[in-house]
Design an enzyme around this catalytic site. Structure first.
Site, short mmCIF file in Angstrom:
data_model
loop_
_atom_site.label_atom_id
_atom_site.label_comp_id
_atom_site.label_asym_id
_atom_site.label_seq_id
_atom_site.Cartn_x
_atom_site.Cartn_y
_atom_site.Cartn_z
N ASP A 9 0.70 2.85 -4.96
CA ASP A 9 1.57 4.00 -4.78
C ASP A 9 1.00 4.89 -3.69
OD1 ASP A 9 3.88 5.65 -6.04
OD2 ASP A 9 2.22 7.08 -5.93
N TYR A 14 0.25 11.86 1.34
CA TYR A 14 -1.12 11.54 0.93
C TYR A 14 -1.99 11.13 2.12
CZ TYR A 14 1.21 10.84 -3.64
OH TYR A 14 1.97 10.97 -4.77
N LYS A 39 6.37 7.14 -0.01
CA LYS A 39 7.32 8.24 -0.16
C LYS A 39 7.46 8.99 1.16
CE LYS A 39 5.20 8.90 -4.67
NZ LYS A 39 3.89 8.34 -4.25
N HIS A 71 10.20 12.09 -1.53
CA HIS A 71 9.09 12.65 -2.31
C HIS A 71 9.50 13.84 -3.18
CE1 HIS A 71 4.43 12.76 -2.17
NE2 HIS A 71 4.87 13.13 -3.36
N ASN A 100 10.65 13.49 -8.42
CA ASN A 100 10.66 14.89 -8.82
C ASN A 100 12.05 15.53 -8.85
OD1 ASN A 100 7.74 15.00 -9.03
ND2 ASN A 100 7.70 14.97 -6.79
N GLN A 121 10.61 9.04 -9.84
CA GLN A 121 9.20 9.21 -10.20
C GLN A 121 8.96 10.67 -10.54
OE1 GLN A 121 5.28 9.08 -7.68
NE2 GLN A 121 6.03 6.98 -7.86
N SER A 148 1.07 10.88 -13.18
CA SER A 148 0.17 11.65 -14.04
C SER A 148 0.47 11.45 -15.53
CB SER A 148 0.23 13.14 -13.70
OG SER A 148 -0.91 13.82 -14.22
N ARG A 198 -12.08 1.99 -16.09
CA ARG A 198 -10.87 2.69 -16.54
C ARG A 198 -9.62 1.93 -16.12
NH1 ARG A 198 -12.94 5.39 -20.55
NH2 ARG A 198 -14.29 7.13 -19.95
N GLU A 201 -9.17 -0.77 -18.55
CA GLU A 201 -8.70 -0.18 -19.81
C GLU A 201 -7.21 0.12 -19.74
OE1 GLU A 201 -9.18 4.22 -21.58
OE2 GLU A 201 -11.08 3.12 -21.51
N ASN A 202 -6.76 0.61 -18.60
CA ASN A 202 -5.35 0.97 -18.44
C ASN A 202 -4.42 -0.24 -18.45
OD1 ASN A 202 -6.14 3.64 -18.20
ND2 ASN A 202 -6.01 3.67 -15.97
#
Length: 232
Positions: A9, A14, A39, A71, A100, A121, A148, A198, A201-202
């Protein structure tokens, strides 16, 4: 990439499109085995948006983008989307979406869409579950994608008593329970982490299913409000 992540993503905002292109080139993964999202920042008008899309294609060093999003609900979003639809028909974009857009913005936006957005998103997590918006989008064929999904750790997400208690039953972490909850609601999740353990784990979410009692308990965590001041 080594742990199995295949969706990346990115966004013009960014400033990471070139870096993502370099990482993919440096890997041994074939283009068809990765899914690239980026985006658009404000394109101001139809012609500038076409140039903006071409800029992302060049930065990413790609012949096509898997998913392109607007975006934010910019005032010129409808005009931007018209340019995106043109690139879609040319095969340079495989799927179109937005980011958004709240309920009112979404419903107003799709009135002029020739192609209904595949994805919206949004900020979605156990404290801001947005079920009514999801139900409306599902009627029109748009998937809810959660940015998030850990609420950036706000509200003590990772030590929440409800998530800890449920996780203990399945030998899972609060993070895994929170992600699993969204997945069982048919919400697409894109958790962020810079730590390899992590990331693993995800991905380890598909060997357990939440009970009806678990789902009910987590639903009660919903505060129905944003946890980020800029996303109101």
């Amino acid at each position: 990439m080594s742990v199995g992540y295949r969706l990346f993503d990115s966004a013009q905002m960014y400033h990471n499109e070139k870096e993502l292109a370099q990482a993919i080139k440096a890997s041994t993964i074939k283009r068809k085995e990765v899914f690239i999202t980026t985006k658009l920042s404000s394109g101001t008008n139809y012609e500038n948006t076409k140039r903006s899309i071409q800029s992302s294609l060049s930065a990413l060093d790609l012949d096509y983008i898997d998913l392109l999003l607007i975006h934010s609900p910019y005032p010129q979003a409808k005009e931007m989307y018209r340019a995106m639809e043109e690139f879609y028909h040319q095969g340079a974009i495989k799927a179109l979406g937005i980011s958004n857009f709240d309920t009112q913005q979404y419903l107003e936006f799709i009135k002029t869409c020739k192609i209904i957005p595949a994805v919206n998103q949004l900020q979605v997590h156990v404290f801001f579950q947005r079920e009514s918006l999801q139900q409306i989008m599902q009627k029109h064929g748009t998937i809810m994608q959660a940015w998030s999904p850990f609420a950036a750790g706000k509200n003590n997400f990772f030590t929440n008593e409800t998530l800890l208690k449920i996780g203990k039953k399945y030998h899972k972490t609060p993070a895994q329970v929170g992600l699993r909850y969204l997945i069982e609601r048919n919400v697409n999740v894109i958790p962020k982490s810079s730590k390899k353990e992590r990331m693993s784990e995800n991905l380890n979410l598909f060997d357990f299913t939440l009970s009806r009692e678990d789902l009910s308990a987590i639903k009660k965590l919903d505060r129905n409000q944003s946890l980020f001041g800029w996303d109101m």
